[in-house]
Motif scaffolding. Structure first.
Motif: not given
Lengths: 158, 158
Positions: B116-131
Motif C-alpha cells: 500500500e501507499d503511505i504518506t509520511l508526515s511533513e515534519v518527518f519528511e523535513k527531518q529526512l531531508s535534513d538528514e
DNA sequence: CAGTAAATGAGAATAATTCTCATTTATTTA
DNA sequence: TAAATAAATGAGAATTATTCTCATTTACTG
C-alpha cells in the motif's frame, strides 16, 4: 628452503582470519562446513558491504558452480545472515548481516551503479521510529522493519 | 432499437473518465494512443495504488500480449509516469506516478503480500531531508531521491 | 574408518524478460 | 480522404535468471 616456503604459505593461509571467520560463522549456525560455503563467505567478508550478484558470480566463476552459488545464498538467507535487495537499476545485490544491531541503509549511485552502506544518525533513527509509531496509530499497520534507500551520485560521479 | 443500443453503448464507453484520462495522459506525453497502452493505463488508474506484475498480467490476459505488456510498461517508465520496485518477497510491483508532488512510500505486509501507499508526515519528511543534507556533508554523496519501505503486518493480518 | 546423510556439479527445466519479424494500426502527406 | 510511411502489435523464439534433477562427491556420526 622450498619446504620452509610451503610451510610458511600454509601457515599464512590457515591463520587467515577470513577462513577462520567463515568456518566459525557456519558452525555457529549449525550449517556444515563445505568448500563452496566457505568460498562464498570469504568473498562476502572480504568485500565488506553490498555486492552485486554478477560480481559475486564472476569472482567465484571457477570455484563454485552456478547452481551451488544460488543454493549457498539461499542457505545463508535461511539462517538470516544474508540480505538481498534490488538496486534501482534492477540489479540483485546481496550483503552479509552478521549482527543483529548493525542496522544501516544503502546509497546507490545512478551513474556508476555502486552501492554502499550508510548509517544514519541516532537522532534521525529515533525520529523515524517515532514516525512509525504514528503510522501504527493511524493506519493500523504494525511495522516490524524498514529500509531506506538513497539514490544519487557518488563523489566520483558528482 | 439495435442502433439505439449501439449508440448508448458507445456513448457510455467514450464518456468513461478512465478512457479519457488514459488517452489524455498518453497525448500529454507525446505517446501515440493505442489499444494496449489505453488498456494498461486503465487498469493502473482503476487500481489506484501499487499492483503486482502478476496481477496486472492476469487482468489483461486476453487483451494484451505478454511481450506488449512489457513494452508498454517500458514506455511508461520512459516517460516517467511509472515506478517499478521489488517487494521483500521478490515480487515485481508497479505504480503510476502521475504528478511530481505525490511523494509517498510503501508498506508491505509480510503475511498476505499486500502493498500500500503511505504518506509520511511533513515534519518527518523535513527531518529526512535534513538528514540527507548531513549525509552530503559527511559522505560526499549527492542524494537526488529516496525510497522508504516499511515492512510489517496489515490490520487484517495483525 | 566405514556407513549414512547431506552437498555438489553439470546441465536440464522453469520462469522472467527481451527480441524478431510478419502483420496491423496510427500518422503524415499530397 | 486515400495512399504512403512509420510505428506498434502479436506470437513465439531467444535470452537471462533461477530452480530442479540426479549421479557423484564430500562431510558428519558412531
Amino acid at each position: 628452503m622450498r619446504i620452509i616456503l610451503i610451510y610458511l604459505f600454509r601457515l599464512i593461509h590457515y591463520s587467515s582470519s577470513m577462513v577462520k571467520n567463515s568456518e566459525k560463522i557456519l558452525a555457529d549456525h549449525n550449517v556444515s562446513i563445505t568448500n563452496p560455503r566457505v568460498f562464498v563467505l570469504e568473498v562476502l567478508l572480504e568485500n565488506k558491504g553490498p555486492i552485486t550478484l554478477d560480481e559475486l558470480q564472476s569472482t567465484l566463476k571457477n570455484k563454485v558452480a552456478k547452481s551451488t552459488l544460488y543454493r549457498v545464498l539461499n542457505d545463508l538467507k535461511k539462517i538470516n545472515i544474508l540480505d538481498e535487495f534490488t538496486s534501482p537499476e534492477n540489479q540483485t545485490v546481496v550483503e552479509l548481516s552478521l549482527s543483529e544491531n548493525d542496522h544501516h541503509h544503502h546509497v546507490f549511485c545512478t551513474n556508476c551503479g555502486e552501492v554502499e552502506d550508510i548509517t544514519l544518525s541516532e537522532v534521525f533513527e529515533k525520529q523515524l521510529s517515532d514516525e512509525i509509531t504514528n503510522i501504527h496509530k493511524t493506519s493500523k499497520y504494525l511495522i516490524k522493519e524498514h529500509t531506506l534507500e538513497l539514490i544519487g551520485l557518488c563523489s566520483d560521479c558528482d
